[in-house]
Design a protein around this motif. Structure first.
Motif, short mmCIF file in Angstrom:
data_model
loop_
_atom_site.label_atom_id
_atom_site.label_comp_id
_atom_site.label_asym_id
_atom_site.label_seq_id
_atom_site.Cartn_x
_atom_site.Cartn_y
_atom_site.Cartn_z
N ASP A 226 0.84 -1.21 0.00
CA ASP A 226 0.00 0.00 0.00
C ASP A 226 0.87 1.25 0.00
O ASP A 226 0.59 2.22 -0.73
CB ASP A 226 -0.92 0.00 1.22
CG ASP A 226 -2.01 -1.05 1.13
OD1 ASP A 226 -2.19 -1.61 0.03
OD2 ASP A 226 -2.66 -1.33 2.15
N VAL A 229 2.45 1.75 -3.47
CA VAL A 229 1.48 2.23 -4.46
C VAL A 229 1.22 3.72 -4.26
O VAL A 229 1.19 4.50 -5.22
CB VAL A 229 0.17 1.42 -4.37
CG1 VAL A 229 -0.92 2.07 -5.22
CG2 VAL A 229 0.40 0.00 -4.82
N ARG A 233 2.26 6.64 -6.99
CA ARG A 233 1.20 7.45 -7.59
C ARG A 233 1.56 8.93 -7.56
O ARG A 233 1.08 9.71 -8.38
CB ARG A 233 -0.11 7.19 -6.87
CG ARG A 233 -1.30 7.81 -7.59
CD ARG A 233 -2.64 7.41 -6.99
NE ARG A 233 -2.95 6.02 -7.27
CZ ARG A 233 -3.17 5.12 -6.34
NH1 ARG A 233 -3.13 5.46 -5.07
NH2 ARG A 233 -3.45 3.88 -6.66
N THR A 244 -7.88 2.86 -6.94
CA THR A 244 -8.30 1.49 -6.57
C THR A 244 -9.79 1.26 -6.77
O THR A 244 -10.26 0.15 -6.60
CB THR A 244 -7.96 1.22 -5.10
OG1 THR A 244 -8.65 2.19 -4.29
CG2 THR A 244 -6.48 1.33 -4.87
N LYS A 250 -5.46 -2.79 -3.70
CA LYS A 250 -4.08 -2.77 -4.19
C LYS A 250 -3.46 -4.15 -4.23
O LYS A 250 -2.49 -4.37 -4.94
CB LYS A 250 -3.26 -1.84 -3.29
CG LYS A 250 -3.80 -0.41 -3.25
CD LYS A 250 -3.13 0.45 -2.19
CE LYS A 250 -3.80 1.82 -2.12
NZ LYS A 250 -3.23 2.66 -1.05
N GLN A 270 -5.60 -5.76 -12.92
CA GLN A 270 -4.91 -5.32 -11.71
C GLN A 270 -3.40 -5.40 -11.88
O GLN A 270 -2.66 -4.51 -11.46
CB GLN A 270 -5.35 -6.20 -10.53
CG GLN A 270 -4.74 -5.81 -9.19
CD GLN A 270 -5.50 -4.68 -8.53
OE1 GLN A 270 -5.80 -3.68 -9.18
NE2 GLN A 270 -5.83 -4.84 -7.28
N ARG A 274 -0.79 -2.26 -11.62
CA ARG A 274 0.05 -2.24 -10.42
C ARG A 274 1.40 -2.93 -10.65
O ARG A 274 2.11 -3.23 -9.71
CB ARG A 274 -0.66 -2.96 -9.27
CG ARG A 274 -2.03 -2.42 -8.93
CD ARG A 274 -1.94 -1.15 -8.10
NE ARG A 274 -3.28 -0.68 -7.76
CZ ARG A 274 -3.96 0.17 -8.49
NH1 ARG A 274 -3.44 0.65 -9.61
NH2 ARG A 274 -5.17 0.56 -8.12
#
Length: 622
Positions: A226, A229, A233, A244, A250, A270, A274
């Motif tokens: 998390d 990510v 971002r 999300t 995530k 996904q 990611r």
């Protein structure tokens, strides 16, 4: 029963209904009753324990079953979908769902209704045991002439179901015209898995599985992911790493071991969104001194294999190829889907994959999105979402050469797996029911051969429903002329046939309408049965694994067949309960069961008393 007693009974039945609907244990019934009484609800003085709740549940389920019996008794024909699975107690459970046609639906279109018949435990999991279980299920709905009404049976591809000496063979011995259909969605899933098992997609599938289990059991790794990510971002364009919402969060999504292709497509989406975060986190785990040497070596091998253009573009291409198939599977999962709707969805999916085959690799939507996110520096090194990707051009070139071949494999799956069963029957059914295809014909003669074959095949059930098979062709000719003159054939076939069934002229077509009703009952997918198994798993859990067959059947029936609590009316169940047992709602509260705990056993009156002399004698004895 007077009105006040009936009102008290309905309140208790309502509480029991909510508990069953929400998979709550009977033992909570008394607490719910106490809560209601605290707010002034009158529930009488008795019938407020878990045993009373089980009784209420039985009569609620019986009222729902009576409705199913009434609906199937009114229907001229129906099919049965069945599937088996082991429950939490490792007991084999067989589920049965009936499909029938409702030609007079208030929705303004013909509807294919599905009704839960029951969940039974077969004596043996072989053809004979499954056949006996099937017959028990038919006896449960209490339809004496079910063999004359049964048109089809839907099941999975297990040999015990579809083999000549399996359930299919046993049913055909008793009902020669029965159509046993292997669930199209299940066949499609297996076909795609086989077709793509030797390509790069096998490696992509393995990556999805390993990444999923890497995070599934570790909350620490999930928290670290998390953070990565969120950090990435802030460093990349918002379009390079979407939020999300709608993506399942995530963590990687599970793609392997599930039934439908849609789950795999979601996992691929996904992974594409990611990819940089997963690779970055694996790099951090490798660099972490606390990571064990064995785990570090394993992760290093994963990253070396996954940080390639072949894997990244492979995820993108597989997503684009399987997206039409996933939409098809979702369509086939509908509770109430007829043959024509299923074939229409299949044809749309085939055309979509054909379009992908003729589209250049670089113009595929997900592939194009990946290419736009890749950034190259002066040395020619590529980065994706902040992480280095090796051999990006080589990976894209390899997939570019084979993408038409992979698309052809998917098209072949969609075509040949459906062609493998009942092709002539499906063709004849579409000829009759697919009214949108009638526009290209000036003469009804095009359907004569199909009507003849269908009439011969289903002669016995049609005649049992008082249909004159010899009049089918003439009535279709009249119906065809009427449709061309007065109806809009570009409308949905469900709407057009509803008009046939409900216009005043329908008395002229009673025989051909019964054939149409029969064809609407043919099964295509077991999606409803699969969802009922999910409900069963919520009902029979590890903490409730001793539920009897009858209680499990009652609970599942209420959960899947009963309406929402705000639309539930307990009157029919209360009437059954009152007329059957005449139990009064004001009965005295039952006495608590005799205690059997260890402490109670030690304090029985005949146990005597001990003093210090007894203790001295006890410890001094040899």
């Amino acid at each position: 029963m007077d009105e006040s007693a009936a009102a008290i009974a309905r309140r208790k039945f309502d509480i029991a209904y909510v508990l069953c609907k929400e998979h709550i244990a009977f033992a909570k019934f008394e607490a719910f009753c106490c809560l209601e009484e605290q707010y002034g609800v009158q529930l009488g003085t008795g019938g407020k324990n878990e045993f009373a709740c089980a009784t209420y549940c039985t009569y609620i389920a019986q009222a729902l079953l009576n409705k199913v019996t009434a609906d199937l008794s009114k229907a001229n024909f129906f099919s049965v979908q069945t599937d088996g699975s082991a429950d939490a107690a490792n007991v084999e459970e067989e589920l049965y769902v009936a499909l029938y046609c409702d030609p007079h639906s208030p929705d303004g279109k013909v509807c294919v209704r599905s009704r839960f018949i029951g969940v039974l435990q077969p004596e043996t999991v072989d053809a004979a045991g499954l056949m006996r279980s099937f017959e028990r299920a038919m006896q449960q709905v209490n339809i004496p002439d079910w063999q004359l009404k049964l048109i089809g049976a839907g099941c999975d591809g297990a040999a015990v179901n579809i083999a000549k000496n399996g359930l299919k063979g046993k049913l055909s011995e008793v009902i020669p015209w029965v159509v046993v259909v292997w669930c199209v969605a299940h066949r499609l899933e297996l076909a795609l898995k086989d077709a793509l098992s030797t390509s790069v997609f096998a490696e992509v599938d393995s990556m999805l599985l390993r990444v999923y289990y890497l995070y599934e059991k570790s909350s620490k790794k999930s928290r670290e992911l998390d953070d990565i990510v969120d950090s990435l971002r802030q460093c990349v364009e918002p379009t390079d790493m979407p939020g999300t919402a709608g993506r399942g969060g995530k963590k990687p999504l599970r793609a392997c071991g599930t039934r439908f292709v849609a789950h795999k497509v979601s996992a691929l989406c996904q992974m594409v969104d990611r990819f940089g975060a997963y690779i970055k986190h694996l790099d951090n785990l490798i660099a972490n001194p606390s990571t064990k040497g064995v785990d570090k070596a394993k992760l290093t091998g994963y990253v070396r294999k996954w940080r390639t253009g072949k894997m990244l573009y492979g995820c993108a291409l597989l997503h684009d190829l399987l997206k039409p198939a996933s939409l098809l599977c979702k369509a086939l999962q509908a509770d109430e889907i007829c043959v024509v709707s299923a074939i229409e969805a299949l044809l749309r999916a085939t055309k979509a994959v054909e379009s992908i085959r003729t589209t250049t690799f670089d113009d595929l939507p997900t592939v194009k999105r990946v290419t736009e996110r890749l950034q190259e520096d002066a040395q020619g090194d590529a980065t994706y979402q902040g992480v280095k990707v090796v051999q990006s051009h080589q990976g894209a070139d390899q997939l570019r050469r084979h993408h038409a071949e992979y698309a052809e494999k998917v098209v072949s799956c969609l075509q040949h797996r459906v062609k493998a069963q009942h092709v002539e029957l499906l063709t004849d059914t579409l000829t009759i029911l697919a009214t949108q295809g009638w526009e290209k014909h000036e003469d009804p003669e095009f359907a004569s051969a199909s009507i003849q074959r269908l009439g011969d095949m289903f002669r016995v059930p049609l005649e049992a429903a008082s249909a004159n098979v010899g009049s089918l062709t003439d009535e279709f000719d009249d119906l065809f002329v009427y449709a061309r003159r007065y109806l809009k054939l570009t409308d949905s076939h469900l709407v057009v046939w509803w008009k046939f069934f409900n216009v005043a002229e329908s008395v002229r077509w009673q025989n051909i309408l019964k054939l149409a009703e029969l064809l609407f009952c043919l099964p295509m997918s077991n999606g409803r049965v699969e969802r009922i198994f999910s409900s069963l798993k919520h009902t029979k859990t590890d903490r409730r694994c001793s539920l009897s067959e009858s209680h499990l059947d009652n609970l599942v029936r209420i959960a899947v067949e009963g309406p929402s609590p705000d639309q539930w009316n307990a009157a029919s169940a209360v009437n059954l309960w009152w007329s059957d047992k005449c139990r009064h709602t004001t009965q005295d509260k039952q006495a608590a069961p005799r205690a059997t705990s260890v402490a109670d056993m030690l304090h029985q009156p005949d146990a005597g008393s001990l003093d210090l002399d007894d203790w001295d004698s006890f410890i001094s004895s040899d």
